[in-house]
Design an enzyme around this catalytic site. Sequence first.
Site, PDB file in Angstrom:
ATOM      1  N   ASP A   1      -5.736  -2.281  -0.213  1.00  0.00           N
ATOM      2  CA  ASP A   1      -6.499  -3.532   0.908  1.00  0.00           C
ATOM      3  C   ASP A   1      -7.448  -2.720   0.901  1.00  0.00           C
ATOM      4  O   ASP A   1      -8.195  -3.018   1.384  1.00  0.00           O
ATOM      5  CB  ASP A   1      -5.013  -4.639   1.115  1.00  0.00           C
TER       6      ASP A   1
ATOM      7  N   TYR B   1     -12.631   4.255  12.867  1.00  0.00           N
ATOM      8  CA  TYR B   1     -11.529   4.661  12.116  1.00  0.00           C
ATOM      9  C   TYR B   1     -11.474   5.769  12.719  1.00  0.00           C
ATOM     10  O   TYR B   1     -11.006   6.842  12.924  1.00  0.00           O
ATOM     11  CB  TYR B   1     -11.392   3.560  10.822  1.00  0.00           C
TER      12      TYR B   1
ATOM     13  N   GLY C   1       0.934  -1.765   0.352  1.00  0.00           N
ATOM     14  CA  GLY C   1      -0.189  -0.071  -0.064  1.00  0.00           C
ATOM     15  C   GLY C   1       0.980   1.144  -0.529  1.00  0.00           C
ATOM     16  O   GLY C   1       1.379   1.462  -0.522  1.00  0.00           O
TER      17      GLY C   1
ATOM     18  N   SER D   1      -6.267  10.977   8.269  1.00  0.00           N
ATOM     19  CA  SER D   1      -7.494  10.832   7.711  1.00  0.00           C
ATOM     20  C   SER D   1      -8.466  12.382   7.540  1.00  0.00           C
ATOM     21  O   SER D   1      -8.816  12.587   9.020  1.00  0.00           O
ATOM     22  CB  SER D   1      -7.858   9.528   7.582  1.00  0.00           C
TER      23      SER D   1
ATOM     24  N   ARG E   1       5.204  -6.543  10.328  1.00  0.00           N
ATOM     25  CA  ARG E   1       4.769  -7.080  11.154  1.00  0.00           C
ATOM     26  C   ARG E   1       5.515  -8.789  10.701  1.00  0.00           C
ATOM     27  O   ARG E   1       5.599  -9.170  11.574  1.00  0.00           O
ATOM     28  CB  ARG E   1       3.663  -6.896  11.661  1.00  0.00           C
TER      29      ARG E   1
ATOM     30  N   ASN F   1       3.005   5.099   8.928  1.00  0.00           N
ATOM     31  CA  ASN F   1       2.212   4.399   8.441  1.00  0.00           C
ATOM     32  C   ASN F   1       0.815   3.295   9.039  1.00  0.00           C
ATOM     33  O   ASN F   1      -0.109   3.566   8.280  1.00  0.00           O
ATOM     34  CB  ASN F   1       2.613   4.293   7.007  1.00  0.00           C
TER      35      ASN F   1
HETATM   36  N1  LIG Z   1      -6.152   4.497   1.785  1.00  0.00           N
HETATM   37  C1  LIG Z   1      -6.913   5.340   1.764  1.00  0.00           C
HETATM   38  O1  LIG Z   1      -8.065   6.001   0.799  1.00  0.00           O
HETATM   39  C2  LIG Z   1      -6.368   6.139   3.180  1.00  0.00           C
HETATM   40  C3  LIG Z   1      -6.819   7.096   2.915  1.00  0.00           C
HETATM   41  C4  LIG Z   1      -6.486   8.585   4.428  1.00  0.00           C
HETATM   42  C5  LIG Z   1      -5.287   7.996   4.905  1.00  0.00           C
HETATM   43  N2  LIG Z   1      -5.229   6.508   4.565  1.00  0.00           N
HETATM   44  C6  LIG Z   1      -4.142   6.045   5.747  1.00  0.00           C
HETATM   45  O2  LIG Z   1      -2.536   5.360   4.783  1.00  0.00           O
HETATM   46  C7  LIG Z   1      -2.104   4.599   5.793  1.00  0.00           C
HETATM   47  C8  LIG Z   1      -1.850   3.769   4.889  1.00  0.00           C
HETATM   48  O3  LIG Z   1      -2.836   2.737   4.872  1.00  0.00           O
HETATM   49  P1  LIG Z   1      -3.398   1.542   3.183  1.00  0.00           P
HETATM   50  O4  LIG Z   1      -4.064   2.384   2.500  1.00  0.00           O
HETATM   51  O5  LIG Z   1      -1.688   1.767   2.672  1.00  0.00           O
HETATM   52  O6  LIG Z   1      -4.014   0.658   3.700  1.00  0.00           O
HETATM   53  P2  LIG Z   1      -2.776  -1.561   3.692  1.00  0.00           P
HETATM   54  O7  LIG Z   1      -2.859  -1.091   1.794  1.00  0.00           O
HETATM   55  O8  LIG Z   1      -4.496  -2.109   4.027  1.00  0.00           O
HETATM   56  O9  LIG Z   1      -1.647  -0.975   4.122  1.00  0.00           O
HETATM   57  C9  LIG Z   1      -1.640  -0.637   6.087  1.00  0.00           C
HETATM   58  C10 LIG Z   1      -0.373  -1.392   6.055  1.00  0.00           C
HETATM   59  O10 LIG Z   1      -0.046  -1.188   7.740  1.00  0.00           O
HETATM   60  C11 LIG Z   1      -0.216  -2.802   8.194  1.00  0.00           C
HETATM   61  N3  LIG Z   1       0.180  -2.805   9.698  1.00  0.00           N
HETATM   62  C12 LIG Z   1      -1.617  -3.017   9.798  1.00  0.00           C
HETATM   63  N4  LIG Z   1      -1.423  -3.642  11.159  1.00  0.00           N
HETATM   64  C13 LIG Z   1       0.299  -3.554  11.380  1.00  0.00           C
HETATM   65  C14 LIG Z   1       0.151  -3.823  13.328  1.00  0.00           C
HETATM   66  N5  LIG Z   1      -0.266  -3.866  14.361  1.00  0.00           N
HETATM   67  N6  LIG Z   1       1.969  -3.622  12.745  1.00  0.00           N
HETATM   68  C15 LIG Z   1       2.691  -2.913  11.666  1.00  0.00           C
HETATM   69  N7  LIG Z   1       1.842  -3.268  10.435  1.00  0.00           N
HETATM   70  C16 LIG Z   1       0.451  -2.999  10.655  1.00  0.00           C
HETATM   71  C17 LIG Z   1      -0.730  -3.705   7.011  1.00  0.00           C
HETATM   72  O11 LIG Z   1       0.342  -4.781   6.929  1.00  0.00           O
HETATM   73  P3  LIG Z   1      -0.138  -6.255   7.019  1.00  0.00           P
HETATM   74  O12 LIG Z   1       0.367  -6.396   5.210  1.00  0.00           O
HETATM   75  O13 LIG Z   1       0.581  -7.416   7.912  1.00  0.00           O
HETATM   76  O14 LIG Z   1      -2.047  -6.380   7.250  1.00  0.00           O
HETATM   77  C18 LIG Z   1       0.169  -2.835   5.908  1.00  0.00           C
HETATM   78  O15 LIG Z   1       1.026  -2.798   5.883  1.00  0.00           O
HETATM   79  C19 LIG Z   1      -3.391   3.992   7.274  1.00  0.00           C
HETATM   80  O16 LIG Z   1      -2.878   4.485   8.070  1.00  0.00           O
HETATM   81  C20 LIG Z   1      -4.587   4.329   6.848  1.00  0.00           C
HETATM   82  O17 LIG Z   1      -5.692   4.550   7.164  1.00  0.00           O
HETATM   83  C21 LIG Z   1      -5.556   5.287   3.702  1.00  0.00           C
END
Ligand SMILES: NC(=O)c1ccc[n+]([C@@H]2O[C@H](COP(=O)([O-])OP(=O)(O)OC[C@H]3O[C@@H](n4cnc5c(N)ncnc54)[C@H](OP(=O)(O)O)[C@@H]3O)[C@@H](O)[C@H]2O)c1
Length: 247
Positions: free
Chosen positions: A206, A170, A20, A146, A41, A93
């Site tokens: 994801d 969230y 991501g 966010s 992790r 992140n």
């Molecule tokens: N996508 C959006 O539209 C959006 C919008 C606003 C903010 N955000 C923020 O951006 C950040 C990244 O999100 P993303 O969209 O890239 O999501 P993502 O693809 O679901 O990736 C999330 C990442 O966080 C890791 N993670 C979750 N729990 C963890 C833990 N306990 N320890 C270490 N790593 C952990 C996951 O690892 P695993 O693969 O092991 O699960 C994955 O690498 C998040 O903080 C999210 O809230 C995203």
Amino acid sequence: MDKTSIEEMRIALVTGANKGIGKEISRQLSAKGLLVLMGARDRQRGEEAAAELRAQGLRVEFIQLDVTSQQSVDDAAAEVERRLGRLDILVNNAGIRLDWSAASELTVDILKETFETNVLGVFRVTKALLPLLRKSTHGRIVNMSSGLGSLTWNTDSNSPLPSRHLSLAYSSSKAALNMITVQLADELRGARIKVNSADPGFTATDMNRHRGQKTVEQGATTPVHLALLPDDGPTGGIFGDGGPEPW
Ligand SMILES: NC(=O)c1ccc[n+]([C@@H]2O[C@H](COP(=O)([O-])OP(=O)(O)OC[C@H]3O[C@@H](n4cnc5c(N)ncnc54)[C@H](OP(=O)(O)O)[C@@H]3O)[C@@H](O)[C@H]2O)c1
């Protein structure tokens, strides 16, 4: 790595970097010449992601880091201290979104689990790495927030947020995270450490089953910008692609 190159090179640690936006932040920072420690992790997922970027000629290393485990976080901090002696940039992140329904349908368990990662996890990692960030002359902390965490946008029916009332766990976790940003930024001004929240915008990952409109390249732009802020840059704010956003 010899001591001179460590002193010259900026060192960043990105949590949740195996996929991501976190993986793309790692790619963009390392493409700018930084050494990036890619926290994940799961060892296999983390090592595969780091190997993929190294195959592109980038300087990245996997570091095992589960933000919900104090032992894992302490071990990671000890490893950075032993091998590199300091940290310049921390990108908090790693995050989860588990709820997609009305506030009254949220369970206490989901609320707790969400805060355990998105709030306590960020605080735990930041606290453990702060002594190493204090050794940097240009410390930067970027908290991935966010627009859904904005109280202003949550109370504005014309706000740019899609489905803003379907994510109490969230959204409230990101609002709490923003308070961590504000209070730490204030405290760390004297230590020359800037702390800001980044809103990447609705990005296809994801987390939202790839329904986001932005690519990860676009979603990583703001956090990378905040990670590389010059010394006269802002601290204690939340920023998106369009600049400052409301709390
Ligand atoms: N996508 C959006 O539209 C959006 C919008 C606003 C903010 N955000 C923020 O951006 C950040 C990244 O999100 P993303 O969209 O890239 O999501 P993502 O693809 O679901 O990736 C999330 C990442 O966080 C890791 N993670 C979750 N729990 C963890 C833990 N306990 N320890 C270490 N790593 C952990 C996951 O690892 P695993 O693969 O092991 O699960 C994955 O690498 C998040 O903080 C999210 O809230 C995203």
